[in-house]
Structures are given as structure tokens and as C-alpha cells.
Design a protein around this motif. Structure first.
Motif, PDB file in Angstrom:
ATOM      1  N   LEU A  86       0.810  -1.209   0.000  1.00 49.69           N
ATOM      2  CA  LEU A  86       0.000   0.000   0.000  1.00 49.69           C
ATOM      3  C   LEU A  86       0.854   1.276   0.000  1.00 49.69           C
ATOM      4  O   LEU A  86       0.433   2.309  -0.528  1.00 49.69           O
ATOM      5  CB  LEU A  86      -0.957  -0.008   1.197  1.00 49.69           C
ATOM      6  N   THR A  87       2.049   1.207   0.549  1.00 54.17           N
ATOM      7  CA  THR A  87       2.955   2.353   0.466  1.00 54.17           C
ATOM      8  C   THR A  87       3.307   2.621  -0.990  1.00 54.17           C
ATOM      9  O   THR A  87       3.317   3.773  -1.442  1.00 54.17           O
ATOM     10  CB  THR A  87       4.228   2.108   1.295  1.00 54.17           C
ATOM     11  N   ALA A  88       3.573   1.553  -1.737  1.00 56.84           N
ATOM     12  CA  ALA A  88       3.867   1.698  -3.164  1.00 56.84           C
ATOM     13  C   ALA A  88       2.674   2.287  -3.910  1.00 56.84           C
ATOM     14  O   ALA A  88       2.840   3.092  -4.839  1.00 56.84           O
ATOM     15  CB  ALA A  88       4.265   0.357  -3.760  1.00 56.84           C
ATOM     16  N   THR A  89       1.462   1.907  -3.498  1.00 50.77           N
ATOM     17  CA  THR A  89       0.258   2.470  -4.112  1.00 50.77           C
ATOM     18  C   THR A  89       0.206   3.976  -3.905  1.00 50.77           C
ATOM     19  O   THR A  89      -0.014   4.749  -4.850  1.00 50.77           O
ATOM     20  CB  THR A  89      -1.009   1.834  -3.511  1.00 50.77           C
ATOM     21  N   ALA A  90       0.410   4.410  -2.657  1.00 52.17           N
ATOM     22  CA  ALA A  90       0.344   5.836  -2.341  1.00 52.17           C
ATOM     23  C   ALA A  90       1.413   6.620  -3.096  1.00 52.17           C
ATOM     24  O   ALA A  90       1.142   7.708  -3.634  1.00 52.17           O
ATOM     25  CB  ALA A  90       0.486   6.043  -0.835  1.00 52.17           C
ATOM     26  N   THR A 123      -5.693   3.377   3.444  1.00 53.73           N
ATOM     27  CA  THR A 123      -4.591   3.488   4.396  1.00 53.73           C
ATOM     28  C   THR A 123      -3.828   4.781   4.127  1.00 53.73           C
ATOM     29  O   THR A 123      -3.271   4.952   3.047  1.00 53.73           O
ATOM     30  CB  THR A 123      -3.644   2.282   4.281  1.00 53.73           C
ATOM     31  N   PRO A 124      -3.793   5.706   5.096  1.00 55.39           N
ATOM     32  CA  PRO A 124      -3.031   6.945   4.921  1.00 55.39           C
ATOM     33  C   PRO A 124      -1.549   6.720   5.255  1.00 55.39           C
ATOM     34  O   PRO A 124      -1.207   6.285   6.354  1.00 55.39           O
ATOM     35  CB  PRO A 124      -3.674   7.916   5.922  1.00 55.39           C
ATOM     36  N   ILE A 125      -0.687   7.006   4.287  1.00 54.53           N
ATOM     37  CA  ILE A 125       0.758   6.886   4.446  1.00 54.53           C
ATOM     38  C   ILE A 125       1.321   8.299   4.594  1.00 54.53           C
ATOM     39  O   ILE A 125       1.172   9.124   3.696  1.00 54.53           O
ATOM     40  CB  ILE A 125       1.399   6.214   3.214  1.00 54.53           C
TER      41      ILE A 125
END
Length: 199
Positions: A86-90, A123-125
Motif C-alpha cells: 500500500l505504500t507503493a500504491t500511495a 490506508t493513509p501513508i
């Protein structure tokens, strides 16, 4: 003694356990089905160095979009199968929407997931951007890129609860306006979650 460096303070706040948030937090009469299927998404909460202190980068979505037209949002979107996590998504979405290179972002931490009325668990990064970059709004997606002082959107006194009709019923939500920008809904709720941790 609490850390005095603002990034260290945020990092310490994000490291503490916390509960997920939801667009339904202020609407206790809503009963959500346990069988609902939520799609994974992520947003980047970009913290940028400025002479007066940290600022948060936000976008104004194009008025031509089918979902959330004209609304204020963090750069982000749904998780793609090609994203490592999900970090990669953000980070990918932030690059596509604003021109922010992934390599300029130092990840500070994450906030608990936020459920939206549109069926996403977001998910907020939180990321720190210390170097300048050439902002480039994504054509057809992003109308404007702008920044607001972190101190403004993490002060609980600047938040208000308002309501409007949603599917025939009043829906209550947080707002945290800044100048001409009406920040509300999921974006304001995520900022409120960050504000509550920093109090």
C-alpha cells in the motif's frame, strides 16, 4: 521528554496504536453489513518543508470526474496488483497525480485505515518531502495542487461538524476549511485522526 523536532513528534504519534476511522463515525444510526466487501486503497499525506513550518500538500480533483468531482483530496487511489504494497500504491498515485518523485519521500509512518462510503478501506501513508519538486497536476484528474499549514489542519479547534443529505438521510462529517478550500469528508476525517494523535 517529548521530541521537539516536528517530524520526530509525528513519527512518535503514528507509532502509538490507534483505532481505524470511518465516514460513518459521526453517524451512529448507520448499521454496516458485516459481509460488505471493501476495496484496498492508499493515500499519501505529504508533509513539505516551508519557511513557516510544515505544510500538507493536497489536490483539488477535476470537476469532470464521476467520483468526488471538485473535492479536496490527498494524492492516492486504489491498490493495483502490480503495487508491492500500500505504500507503493500511495507513492505511485502521488507521482501520477502531482509529479512527486517516489525517491523524494521519506516515509514517516501510517495512520489506521479509513473506511469510505464509496466502499474503500484507505490506508493513509504519511511522508516527509524535504526537497522541492516540480508540481505537475495530472491532466483530467487534478485541477489544482496546493498546500495548507500542518498547524492549521492538526488544530482540533479548526474542525467543525456539518451535514448534508446522503441517500435521503442526513450525513454528518468533519470539515476543516482553509481560505477558499473546503476540506471535508474522508480527507478531513483523516486529518482529524492525525490531529487527535498530536494533541
Amino acid at each position: 521528554m517529548p521530541p521537539t523536532d516536528p517530524i520526530q513528534r509525528i513519527e512518535a504519534a503514528l507509532a502509538r496504536p490507534g483505532a481505524p476511522s470511518s465516514d460513518y463515525d459521526l453517524n451512529r444510526d448507520v448499521t454496516l453489513p458485516e459481509t460488505r466487501k471493501l476495496r484496498q486503497a492508499a493515500v499519501l499525506v505529504p508533509l513539505i518543508e516551508a519557511p513557516s513550518g510544515l505544510e500538507v500538500l493536497l489536490t483539488k480533483r477535476s470537476a469532470q470526474l464521476k467520483m468526488h468531482p471538485g473535492q479536496i483530496a490527498f494524492p492516492g487511489g486504489k491498490h493495483d496488483r502490480t503495487d508491492a504494497n500500500l505504500t507503493a500504491t500511495a507513492l505511485r498515485e502521488a507521482r501520477e497525480e502531482t509529479g512527486l518523485p517516489e525517491g523524494l519521500v521519506d516515509i514517516v509512518g501510517t495512520l489506521p485505515a479509513h473506511e469510505t462510503v464509496t466502499g474503500f478501506t484507505v490506508t493513509p501513508i504519511v511522508g516527509h518531502i524535504a526537497a522541492p519538486f516540480a508540481q505537475r497536476p495530472e491532466p483530467g484528474e487534478v485541477e489544482e495542487i496546493f498546500r495548507v499549514p500542518l498547524a492549521h489542519v492538526t488544530d482540533p479547534a479548526n474542525f467543525a461538524v456539518q451535514s448534508r443529505l446522503w441517500q435521503g438521510k442526513p450525513r454528518h462529517f468533519y470539515t476543516v476549511p482553509y481560505g477558499p478550500y473546503y476540506i471535508w469528508g474522508a480527507t478531513a476525517r483523516i486529518l482529524r485522526a492525525l490531529a487527535d494523535r498530536l494533541v
